[in-house]
Write a protein that holds these residues in place. Structure first.
Motif, PDB file in Angstrom:
ATOM      1  N   GLU A  37       0.813  -1.218   0.000  1.00 49.32           N
ATOM      2  CA  GLU A  37       0.000   0.000   0.000  1.00 49.32           C
ATOM      3  C   GLU A  37       0.853   1.278   0.000  1.00 49.32           C
ATOM      4  OE1 GLU A  37      -2.513   1.714   3.613  1.00 49.32           O
ATOM      5  OE2 GLU A  37      -3.366  -0.166   2.873  1.00 49.32           O
ATOM      6  N   CYS A  38       1.942   1.273   0.743  1.00 51.24           N
ATOM      7  CA  CYS A  38       2.764   2.487   0.862  1.00 51.24           C
ATOM      8  C   CYS A  38       3.839   2.584  -0.229  1.00 51.24           C
ATOM      9  CB  CYS A  38       3.392   2.589   2.247  1.00 51.24           C
ATOM     10  SG  CYS A  38       4.742   1.441   2.515  1.00 51.24           S
ATOM     11  N   GLY A  39       3.887   1.595  -1.129  1.00 49.82           N
ATOM     12  CA  GLY A  39       4.840   1.664  -2.231  1.00 49.82           C
ATOM     13  C   GLY A  39       6.209   1.073  -1.922  1.00 49.82           C
ATOM     14  N   TRP A  40       6.359   0.489  -0.732  1.00 47.96           N
ATOM     15  CA  TRP A  40       7.638  -0.082  -0.310  1.00 47.96           C
ATOM     16  C   TRP A  40       8.106  -1.170  -1.272  1.00 47.96           C
ATOM     17  CZ3 TRP A  40       9.059  -5.057   1.085  1.00 47.96           C
ATOM     18  CH2 TRP A  40      10.268  -5.196   1.785  1.00 47.96           C
ATOM     19  N   LYS A  41       7.181  -2.052  -1.641  1.00 53.42           N
ATOM     20  CA  LYS A  41       7.531  -3.172  -2.525  1.00 53.42           C
ATOM     21  C   LYS A  41       8.058  -2.662  -3.866  1.00 53.42           C
ATOM     22  CE  LYS A  41       5.569  -7.354  -4.529  1.00 53.42           C
ATOM     23  NZ  LYS A  41       4.345  -8.114  -4.788  1.00 53.42           N
ATOM     24  N   ASP A  42       7.386  -1.650  -4.418  1.00 54.72           N
ATOM     25  CA  ASP A  42       7.813  -1.089  -5.704  1.00 54.72           C
ATOM     26  C   ASP A  42       9.178  -0.411  -5.593  1.00 54.72           C
ATOM     27  OD1 ASP A  42       5.495  -1.981  -6.949  1.00 54.72           O
ATOM     28  OD2 ASP A  42       4.405  -0.121  -6.523  1.00 54.72           O
ATOM     29  N   GLN A  43       9.395   0.293  -4.475  1.00 47.18           N
ATOM     30  CA  GLN A  43      10.694   0.955  -4.263  1.00 47.18           C
ATOM     31  C   GLN A  43      11.816  -0.080  -4.205  1.00 47.18           C
ATOM     32  OE1 GLN A  43       9.306   3.182  -0.677  1.00 47.18           O
ATOM     33  NE2 GLN A  43      10.485   4.852  -1.560  1.00 47.18           N
ATOM     34  N   LEU A  44      11.571  -1.161  -3.489  1.00 50.46           N
ATOM     35  CA  LEU A  44      12.597  -2.192  -3.340  1.00 50.46           C
ATOM     36  C   LEU A  44      12.843  -2.914  -4.661  1.00 50.46           C
ATOM     37  CD1 LEU A  44      14.054  -2.484  -0.736  1.00 50.46           C
ATOM     38  CD2 LEU A  44      12.827  -4.588  -0.308  1.00 50.46           C
ATOM     39  N   LYS A  49      16.476  -3.753  -9.350  1.00 49.15           N
ATOM     40  CA  LYS A  49      16.778  -3.579 -10.776  1.00 49.15           C
ATOM     41  C   LYS A  49      18.012  -2.704 -10.972  1.00 49.15           C
ATOM     42  CE  LYS A  49      12.153  -4.293 -12.638  1.00 49.15           C
ATOM     43  NZ  LYS A  49      10.998  -3.685 -13.307  1.00 49.15           N
ATOM     44  N   ASP A  50      18.110  -1.641 -10.164  1.00 48.93           N
ATOM     45  CA  ASP A  50      19.279  -0.754 -10.243  1.00 48.93           C
ATOM     46  C   ASP A  50      20.568  -1.493  -9.897  1.00 48.93           C
ATOM     47  OD1 ASP A  50      17.609   1.330 -10.917  1.00 48.93           O
ATOM     48  OD2 ASP A  50      17.608   2.243  -8.922  1.00 48.93           O
ATOM     49  N   VAL A  51      20.523  -2.294  -8.842  1.00 47.19           N
ATOM     50  CA  VAL A  51      21.710  -3.051  -8.410  1.00 47.19           C
ATOM     51  C   VAL A  51      22.121  -4.025  -9.503  1.00 47.19           C
ATOM     52  CG1 VAL A  51      22.555  -4.774  -6.753  1.00 47.19           C
ATOM     53  CG2 VAL A  51      21.264  -2.802  -5.933  1.00 47.19           C
ATOM     54  N   ILE A  52      21.147  -4.724 -10.075  1.00 48.65           N
ATOM     55  CA  ILE A  52      21.442  -5.696 -11.130  1.00 48.65           C
ATOM     56  C   ILE A  52      22.015  -4.993 -12.362  1.00 48.65           C
ATOM     57  CG2 ILE A  52      20.389  -7.329 -12.758  1.00 48.65           C
ATOM     58  CD1 ILE A  52      18.449  -8.071 -10.412  1.00 48.65           C
ATOM     59  N   LYS A  53      21.432  -3.846 -12.715  1.00 46.16           N
ATOM     60  CA  LYS A  53      21.915  -3.076 -13.869  1.00 46.16           C
ATOM     61  C   LYS A  53      23.347  -2.601 -13.624  1.00 46.16           C
ATOM     62  CE  LYS A  53      18.614  -0.592 -15.439  1.00 46.16           C
ATOM     63  NZ  LYS A  53      17.667   0.531 -15.542  1.00 46.16           N
ATOM     64  N   GLU A  54      23.602  -2.153 -12.403  1.00 41.99           N
ATOM     65  CA  GLU A  54      24.920  -1.620 -12.043  1.00 41.99           C
ATOM     66  C   GLU A  54      26.000  -2.702 -12.070  1.00 41.99           C
ATOM     67  OE1 GLU A  54      26.767  -0.306  -7.856  1.00 41.99           O
ATOM     68  OE2 GLU A  54      24.937   0.776  -8.384  1.00 41.99           O
ATOM     69  N   LYS A  55      25.692  -3.871 -11.510  1.00 42.38           N
ATOM     70  CA  LYS A  55      26.695  -4.931 -11.384  1.00 42.38           C
ATOM     71  C   LYS A  55      26.700  -5.895 -12.560  1.00 42.38           C
ATOM     72  CE  LYS A  55      26.725  -4.780  -6.393  1.00 42.38           C
ATOM     73  NZ  LYS A  55      27.605  -5.293  -5.395  1.00 42.38           N
ATOM     74  N   GLY A  56      25.599  -5.946 -13.278  1.00 43.47           N
ATOM     75  CA  GLY A  56      25.488  -6.893 -14.378  1.00 43.47           C
ATOM     76  C   GLY A  56      24.863  -8.190 -13.889  1.00 43.47           C
ATOM     77  N   LEU A  57      23.861  -8.655 -14.597  1.00 43.97           N
ATOM     78  CA  LEU A  57      23.094  -9.830 -14.191  1.00 43.97           C
ATOM     79  C   LEU A  57      23.977 -11.039 -13.903  1.00 43.97           C
ATOM     80  CD1 LEU A  57      20.352 -11.105 -13.686  1.00 43.97           C
ATOM     81  CD2 LEU A  57      20.200 -11.600 -16.126  1.00 43.97           C
ATOM     82  N   ASP A  64      24.114 -11.886  -2.886  1.00 45.62           N
ATOM     83  CA  ASP A  64      24.630 -10.525  -3.069  1.00 45.62           C
ATOM     84  C   ASP A  64      23.484  -9.521  -3.042  1.00 45.62           C
ATOM     85  OD1 ASP A  64      27.201 -11.508  -3.458  1.00 45.62           O
ATOM     86  OD2 ASP A  64      27.091 -11.408  -5.652  1.00 45.62           O
ATOM     87  N   LEU A  65      22.436  -9.860  -3.771  1.00 43.71           N
ATOM     88  CA  LEU A  65      21.293  -8.961  -3.881  1.00 43.71           C
ATOM     89  C   LEU A  65      20.628  -8.748  -2.513  1.00 43.71           C
ATOM     90  CD1 LEU A  65      19.897  -7.358  -6.072  1.00 43.71           C
ATOM     91  CD2 LEU A  65      18.415  -9.318  -6.509  1.00 43.71           C
ATOM     92  N   VAL A  66      20.441  -9.835  -1.789  1.00 42.86           N
ATOM     93  CA  VAL A  66      19.841  -9.743  -0.453  1.00 42.86           C
ATOM     94  C   VAL A  66      20.706  -8.878   0.458  1.00 42.86           C
ATOM     95  CG1 VAL A  66      19.252 -11.060   1.632  1.00 42.86           C
ATOM     96  CG2 VAL A  66      18.532 -11.885  -0.609  1.00 42.86           C
ATOM     97  N   ALA A  67      22.009  -9.110   0.443  1.00 36.66           N
ATOM     98  CA  ALA A  67      22.925  -8.326   1.284  1.00 36.66           C
ATOM     99  C   ALA A  67      22.886  -6.844   0.919  1.00 36.66           C
ATOM    100  CB  ALA A  67      24.347  -8.864   1.157  1.00 36.66           C
ATOM    101  N   GLU A  68      22.741  -6.575  -0.358  1.00 33.60           N
ATOM    102  CA  GLU A  68      22.731  -5.198  -0.850  1.00 33.60           C
ATOM    103  C   GLU A  68      21.432  -4.461  -0.512  1.00 33.60           C
ATOM    104  OE1 GLU A  68      24.413  -2.034  -3.131  1.00 33.60           O
ATOM    105  OE2 GLU A  68      25.353  -4.007  -3.035  1.00 33.60           O
ATOM    106  N   ILE A  69      20.291  -5.148  -0.632  1.00 41.11           N
ATOM    107  CA  ILE A  69      19.014  -4.442  -0.468  1.00 41.11           C
ATOM    108  C   ILE A  69      18.432  -4.493   0.943  1.00 41.11           C
ATOM    109  CG2 ILE A  69      18.404  -4.745  -2.892  1.00 41.11           C
ATOM    110  CD1 ILE A  69      16.304  -6.821  -1.896  1.00 41.11           C
TER     111      ILE A  69
END
Length: 99
Positions: A37-44, A49-57, A64-69
């Protein structure tokens, strides 16, 4: 050491009571709904997506993703959601004061 043991034992007892009564599941559903409801899921999701784009899929593991987000995810939970959940837990504990 004894205090830590007592705290852990109390947490385990409360958790067990939350599970037995079904309240834990209700709290999880409430949290899930409030975060969407508050948009948290969409923000995360956008942050992932930003982290994946930055580091490369091919260079990102799930760990890594869990540790980062995780830190950002925790920080993005609105105080109002935390307060509401805490209030629900306090109410539950007051109703089950025999713990």
């Amino acid at each position: 050491i004894c205090k830590m043991n007592k705290d852990a034992q109390m947490r385990a007892t409360i958790n067990q009571k939350l599970i037995e009564t079904g309240e834990r599941e209700r709290l999880k559903e409430l949290l899930r709904a409030k975060l969407i409801e508050c948009g948290w899921k969409d923000q995360l999701k956008a942050h992932c997506k930003d982290v994946i784009k930055e580091k490369g899929l091919e260079h990102v593991t799930v760990d890594d993703l869990v540790a980062e987000i995780t830190p950002k995810g925790r920080a993005l939970v609105p105080d109002s959601v935390k307060k509401e959940l805490l209030q629900r837990i306090r109410t539950f504990l007051a109703q089950h004061a025999s713990l």
